[in-house]
Design a protein around this motif. Structure first.
Motif, PDB file in Angstrom:
ATOM      1  N   GLY A  78       0.863  -1.181   0.033  1.00  0.00           N
ATOM      2  CA  GLY A  78       0.141   0.113   0.097  1.00  0.00           C
ATOM      3  C   GLY A  78       0.939   1.339   0.025  1.00  0.00           C
ATOM      4  O   GLY A  78       1.868   1.104  -0.220  1.00  0.00           O
ATOM      5  N   ARG A  79       0.330   2.397   0.515  1.00  0.00           N
ATOM      6  CA  ARG A  79       1.097   3.574   0.277  1.00  0.00           C
ATOM      7  C   ARG A  79       0.769   4.185   1.822  1.00  0.00           C
ATOM      8  O   ARG A  79      -0.048   3.823   2.693  1.00  0.00           O
ATOM      9  N   PRO A 111      -3.954   0.599   3.024  1.00  0.00           N
ATOM     10  CA  PRO A 111      -3.814  -0.619   1.988  1.00  0.00           C
ATOM     11  C   PRO A 111      -4.549  -0.609   0.607  1.00  0.00           C
ATOM     12  O   PRO A 111      -5.131  -0.110   0.451  1.00  0.00           O
ATOM     13  N   VAL A 112      -3.756  -1.631  -0.297  1.00  0.00           N
ATOM     14  CA  VAL A 112      -4.228  -1.593  -1.439  1.00  0.00           C
ATOM     15  C   VAL A 112      -5.686  -2.295  -1.526  1.00  0.00           C
ATOM     16  O   VAL A 112      -6.063  -3.221  -0.674  1.00  0.00           O
ATOM     17  N   ASP A 151      -3.160   2.146  -7.402  1.00  0.00           N
ATOM     18  CA  ASP A 151      -4.424   1.602  -6.916  1.00  0.00           C
ATOM     19  C   ASP A 151      -5.640   2.690  -7.405  1.00  0.00           C
ATOM     20  O   ASP A 151      -6.563   2.457  -7.994  1.00  0.00           O
TER      21      ASP A 151
END
Length: 67
Positions: free
Chosen positions: A12-13, A22-23, A58
């Motif tokens: 994720g970022r 999260p993705v 994403d």
């Protein structure tokens, strides 16, 4: 319709405060892709037969296809 299969995802970022976001997809999902965008990546020696993938963030994905 532009669709693709998710091969792999990262963790994720990070938000501005450092929290992990999260993705929204997982490996194996079929996704709806935008007409333009993504970063093409060729693996291996980069030759004609080398596999080519397109990497999307994403938030660039338009949706997850079901059914």
């Amino acid at each position: 319709m532009n669709e693709g299969a998710v091969i792999a995802v990262g963790p994720g970022r990070r938000s501005l405060t450092g929290d992990l976001i999260p993705v929204g997809v997982k490996a194996g999902d079929k996704v709806l892709l935008p007409e333009f965008g993504g970063v093409p990546v060729k693996l291996g020696d980069g030759g004609v037969d080398a596999p080519e993938y397109v990497v999307y963030r994403d938030e660039e994905l338009l949706g997850v296809l079901t059914g």
